[in-house]
Design an enzyme around this catalytic site. Structure first.
Site, mmCIF file in Angstrom:
data_model
loop_
_atom_site.group_PDB
_atom_site.id
_atom_site.type_symbol
_atom_site.label_atom_id
_atom_site.label_comp_id
_atom_site.label_asym_id
_atom_site.label_seq_id
_atom_site.Cartn_x
_atom_site.Cartn_y
_atom_site.Cartn_z
ATOM 1 N N GLU A 138 45.761 29.558 4.594
ATOM 2 C CA GLU A 138 45.171 29.683 5.929
ATOM 3 C C GLU A 138 44.095 30.785 5.965
ATOM 4 O O GLU A 138 44.126 31.731 5.168
ATOM 5 C CB GLU A 138 46.275 29.963 6.965
ATOM 6 C CG GLU A 138 45.812 30.078 8.427
ATOM 7 C CD GLU A 138 45.009 28.886 8.951
ATOM 8 O OE1 GLU A 138 43.993 28.510 8.333
ATOM 9 O OE2 GLU A 138 45.368 28.357 10.019
ATOM 10 N N ASN B 209 54.800 30.284 14.266
ATOM 11 C CA ASN B 209 54.302 29.426 15.353
ATOM 12 C C ASN B 209 55.159 29.635 16.599
ATOM 13 O O ASN B 209 54.639 29.766 17.710
ATOM 14 C CB ASN B 209 54.357 27.942 14.967
ATOM 15 C CG ASN B 209 53.331 27.540 13.917
ATOM 16 O OD1 ASN B 209 53.563 26.624 13.130
ATOM 17 N ND2 ASN B 209 52.184 28.210 13.883
ATOM 18 N N ARG C 144 49.224 19.273 9.225
ATOM 19 C CA ARG C 144 49.587 20.690 9.236
ATOM 20 C C ARG C 144 51.034 20.788 8.771
ATOM 21 O O ARG C 144 51.790 19.816 8.854
ATOM 22 C CB ARG C 144 49.469 21.282 10.645
ATOM 23 C CG ARG C 144 48.022 21.453 11.090
ATOM 24 C CD ARG C 144 47.943 21.930 12.521
ATOM 25 N NE ARG C 144 48.452 23.284 12.706
ATOM 26 C CZ ARG C 144 48.596 23.873 13.896
ATOM 27 N NH1 ARG C 144 48.288 23.210 14.999
ATOM 28 N NH2 ARG C 144 49.037 25.109 13.993
ATOM 29 N N HIS C 145 51.415 21.965 8.294
ATOM 30 C CA HIS C 145 52.828 22.200 7.982
ATOM 31 C C HIS C 145 53.650 22.016 9.263
ATOM 32 O O HIS C 145 53.120 22.108 10.373
ATOM 33 C CB HIS C 145 53.008 23.610 7.428
ATOM 34 C CG HIS C 145 52.439 24.668 8.330
ATOM 35 N ND1 HIS C 145 53.109 25.116 9.449
ATOM 36 C CD2 HIS C 145 51.252 25.313 8.310
ATOM 37 C CE1 HIS C 145 52.362 26.012 10.073
ATOM 38 N NE2 HIS C 145 51.219 26.153 9.405
ATOM 39 N N ARG D 46 55.326 27.685 4.069
ATOM 40 C CA ARG D 46 55.491 26.668 5.108
ATOM 41 C C ARG D 46 54.893 25.315 4.728
ATOM 42 O O ARG D 46 55.376 24.273 5.174
ATOM 43 C CB ARG D 46 54.928 27.171 6.445
ATOM 44 C CG ARG D 46 53.475 27.650 6.441
ATOM 45 C CD ARG D 46 53.215 28.441 7.711
ATOM 46 N NE ARG D 46 51.832 28.898 7.915
ATOM 47 C CZ ARG D 46 51.327 30.027 7.423
ATOM 48 N NH1 ARG D 46 52.068 30.798 6.647
ATOM 49 N NH2 ARG D 46 50.081 30.385 7.707
ATOM 50 N N HIS E 212 46.850 23.970 6.872
ATOM 51 C CA HIS E 212 46.912 24.894 8.007
ATOM 52 C C HIS E 212 45.812 24.521 9.005
ATOM 53 O O HIS E 212 44.826 23.884 8.643
ATOM 54 C CB HIS E 212 46.687 26.325 7.507
ATOM 55 C CG HIS E 212 47.667 26.737 6.453
ATOM 56 N ND1 HIS E 212 48.858 27.340 6.743
ATOM 57 C CD2 HIS E 212 47.624 26.604 5.103
ATOM 58 C CE1 HIS E 212 49.514 27.587 5.614
ATOM 59 N NE2 HIS E 212 48.791 27.149 4.611
HETATM 60 O O1 F6P Z 1 48.486 29.951 14.798
HETATM 61 C C1 F6P Z 1 48.456 29.176 13.633
HETATM 62 C C2 F6P Z 1 47.190 29.449 12.853
HETATM 63 O O2 F6P Z 1 47.198 28.610 11.731
HETATM 64 C C3 F6P Z 1 46.983 30.914 12.427
HETATM 65 O O3 F6P Z 1 47.655 31.260 11.247
HETATM 66 C C4 F6P Z 1 45.492 30.978 12.309
HETATM 67 O O4 F6P Z 1 44.967 32.279 12.336
HETATM 68 C C5 F6P Z 1 45.058 30.144 13.497
HETATM 69 O O5 F6P Z 1 46.027 29.130 13.634
HETATM 70 C C6 F6P Z 1 43.693 29.535 13.369
HETATM 71 O O6 F6P Z 1 43.322 29.012 14.630
HETATM 72 P P1 F6P Z 1 42.244 29.767 15.525
HETATM 73 O O7 F6P Z 1 41.033 29.886 14.644
HETATM 74 O O8 F6P Z 1 42.029 28.854 16.691
HETATM 75 O O9 F6P Z 1 42.772 31.110 15.904
#
Ligand code: F6P
Length: 193
Positions: A80, A15, A8-9, A60, A145
């Site tokens: 992402e 975050n 991951r970044h 990122r 991501h």
């Molecule tokens: O919070 C970091 C992230 O990469 C968000 O940009 C993304 O929506 C999420 O994680 C994805 O994880 P989850 O599907 O568990 O919400």
């Protein structure tokens, strides 16, 4: 044997604030991770081994790869999961403003599609060309991501769709996969940052 590295970044400003999506830059800690990556990777594969670094088009991931002394490629398909109207919100804000959506996502995280955005199922489809190319390549490092790496990881380990959205892909950890005739060997390198 060829290796595929996933990371991951580094920790981003979003975050730190608990916000999803966006296009924020790295936090100071995230930048520290980016600076520590080259030693980890070159120690692992050797200085003269060829490696290509793939990032998303978001700042990122590009920033995280910026200190790596290898050829780089940017893929929009590695961006992402698009959270649509929820982009830039915290999970608490989503629960408050879109309680039904929040519950539906909890019920079926793989199929839930954000309003104006994507589902994990959509992302799996969008990643097909990336996976095809990945299968043809030699050593690749993907700086990606959370949701994207869950999909790629599930593909290489043949994990069921329902489990995919819950796979743990921690920050500041490099995952090395070595494809074998059946399945993949895996090693994890967490950096204490
Ligand atoms: O919070 C970091 C992230 O990469 C968000 O940009 C993304 O929506 C999420 O994680 C994805 O994880 P989850 O599907 O568990 O919400």
């Amino acid at each position: 044997p060829r290796s595929i590295f996933f990371s991951r970044h580094g920790e981003s400003e979003f975050n730190v604030e608990g916000k999803i999506g966006g296009d924020s830059l790295l936090s100071p800690r995230g930048l520290e991770y980016a600076r520590a990556l080259p030693a980890l990777i070159t120690d692992n594969i050797g200085k003269d081994t060829e490696l290509t670094v793939w990032t998303s088009s978001l700042r990122r991931t590009i920033q995280t790869g910026s200190f790596l002394p290898y050829q780089k490629l940017t893929w929009k398909s590695l961006d992402e999961l698009d959270a649509g109207v929820c982009d830039g919100m915290t999970y608490e804000e989503i629960e408050e403003q879109y309680p039904d959506d929040y519950a539906n996502r909890d019920d079926d995280k793989f199929n839930y599609r954000y309003r104006g955005g994507e589902s994990y199922r959509d992302v799996v489809t969008r990643l097909e060309p990336v996976i095809m190319e990945l299968e043809r390549q030699e050593n690749i490092m993907i700086i990606g991501h959370q949701a994207i790496l869950r999909c790629l990881y599930a593909y290489f380990h043949n994990l069921p769709q329902a489990d995919l959205p819950y796979i743990k892909i921690p920050l500041h950890t490099v995952i090395k996969l070595t494809p074998k005739a059946y399945g993949c060997d895996e090693e994890r390198y967490p950096l204490p940052i």
